[in-house]
Design a protein around this motif. Structure first.
Motif, PDB file in Angstrom:
ATOM      1  N   GLU A   1      48.035  33.284  57.547  1.00 37.15           N
ATOM      2  CA  GLU A   1      49.082  33.416  58.556  1.00 37.15           C
ATOM      3  C   GLU A   1      50.331  34.024  57.926  1.00 37.15           C
ATOM      4  O   GLU A   1      50.729  33.659  56.825  1.00 37.15           O
ATOM      5  CB  GLU A   1      49.429  32.053  59.155  1.00 37.15           C
TER       6      GLU A   1
ATOM      7  N   ASP B   1      49.841  34.570  64.879  1.00 38.78           N
ATOM      8  CA  ASP B   1      50.658  33.681  65.700  1.00 38.78           C
ATOM      9  C   ASP B   1      51.585  34.590  66.498  1.00 38.78           C
ATOM     10  O   ASP B   1      52.340  35.381  65.924  1.00 38.78           O
ATOM     11  CB  ASP B   1      51.444  32.725  64.806  1.00 38.78           C
TER      12      ASP B   1
ATOM     13  N   MET C   1      54.493  34.852  58.243  1.00 41.89           N
ATOM     14  CA  MET C   1      55.737  34.375  58.843  1.00 41.89           C
ATOM     15  C   MET C   1      56.880  34.933  58.017  1.00 41.89           C
ATOM     16  O   MET C   1      56.755  35.042  56.792  1.00 41.89           O
ATOM     17  CB  MET C   1      55.793  32.839  58.837  1.00 41.89           C
TER      18      MET C   1
ATOM     19  N   SER D   1      58.589  38.998  63.340  1.00 41.30           N
ATOM     20  CA  SER D   1      58.496  39.780  62.102  1.00 41.30           C
ATOM     21  C   SER D   1      58.635  41.271  62.370  1.00 41.30           C
ATOM     22  O   SER D   1      58.442  42.091  61.468  1.00 41.30           O
ATOM     23  CB  SER D   1      57.167  39.497  61.391  1.00 41.30           C
TER      24      SER D   1
ATOM     25  N   HIS E   1      55.295  34.648  65.544  1.00 36.98           N
ATOM     26  CA  HIS E   1      55.584  35.265  64.250  1.00 36.98           C
ATOM     27  C   HIS E   1      55.325  36.773  64.272  1.00 36.98           C
ATOM     28  O   HIS E   1      56.006  37.526  63.565  1.00 36.98           O
ATOM     29  CB  HIS E   1      54.783  34.585  63.152  1.00 36.98           C
TER      30      HIS E   1
ATOM     31  N   ARG F   1      55.071  38.100  55.000  1.00 33.86           N
ATOM     32  CA  ARG F   1      56.018  38.070  56.118  1.00 33.86           C
ATOM     33  C   ARG F   1      55.552  38.784  57.372  1.00 33.86           C
ATOM     34  O   ARG F   1      56.035  38.489  58.462  1.00 33.86           O
ATOM     35  CB  ARG F   1      57.344  38.674  55.659  1.00 33.86           C
TER      36      ARG F   1
ATOM     37  N   ALA G   1      60.275  27.949  65.424  1.00 32.01           N
ATOM     38  CA  ALA G   1      58.834  27.792  65.279  1.00 32.01           C
ATOM     39  C   ALA G   1      58.400  26.341  65.435  1.00 32.01           C
ATOM     40  O   ALA G   1      57.315  26.060  65.963  1.00 32.01           O
ATOM     41  CB  ALA G   1      58.387  28.328  63.923  1.00 32.01           C
TER      42      ALA G   1
END
Length: 200
Positions: free
Chosen positions: A67, A97, A69, A104, A100, A75, A143
């Motif tokens: 994942e 996600d 983030m 991002s 995110h 990132r 989040a």
């Protein structure tokens, strides 16, 4: 069916044995995926440890999904894909996600051309189009506390879903202080989230 176990944090000071134990629990529960994040500052170290984790996950019948983030070492979607491709293991994948992805700097268009096999599941939520506080602390707080039910915000949730693989599994990642206050019982909260998501 258990979708995933989390969170497997590739981080300085977190030994690989700790991550292996979570993978073992996932295998015992019959989970399909192990959710991985990284706070390793050395990109090569992230790739090395993620590749090792892919091997352990594969042995246990799981896939390791990285994942991304803005407040971790990986990132963006592009950075996550780079790690997975460098690890070069069939058990490696990326978790998208939706919050995110947008925070991002990505969007639904960023998913175009990505190998569908690398996107086995997603975390669905909604949120305002722009974060109220775009600092790292603000993004962490959003989040953990500020997510919205699908259709209650302004994220391109439907468009993101449409660009993910047709067989992509969907997890409702709707961490919300307002919902916790409204539904203190986690079972009632989960049911309300499921009902609202199905209706949307």
């Amino acid at each position: 069916c258990i979708l995933d176990v989390e969170v497997l944090a590739i981080a300085p000071g977190v030994p690989d044995d700790d991550l292996d134990r979570i993978v073992a629990v996932g295998a015992e529960l019959g989970a399909r995926y192990a959710l991985v994040i990284s706070t390793e500052l050395d990109p090569a170290r992230t790739v090395e440890r993620f590749a090792r984790l892919c091997e352990r996950a594969a042995d246990a019948g799981l896939r390791a999904c990285l994942e991304f983030m803005r407040f971790t070492s990986v990132r963006t979607l592009a950075e996550a894909l780079a790690v997975v491709r460098a690890a070069d293991h069939p058990a490696g994948a990326v978790l998208v996600d939706m919050l995110h992805l947008i925070r991002s700097g990505g969007g639904s268009g960023a998913l175009e051309g990505v190998d569908p096999n690398l996107l086995p599941y997603t975390q669905l939520c909604d949120a305002p189009a722009v974060a109220a506080d775009d600092s790292i602390n603000g993004l962490i707080d959003e989040a953990l506390n500020g997510r919205l039910l699908p259709g209650h915000g302004a994220l391109p949730v439907a468009d993101i879903l449409a660009r993910l693989p047709a067989d992509c599994a969907v997890s409702c990642e709707i961490l919300s202080a307002a919902l916790r206050e409204r539904f203190p019982d986690p079972r009632a909260r989960a049911q309300a989230i499921a009902d609202a998501t199905r209706a949307w």
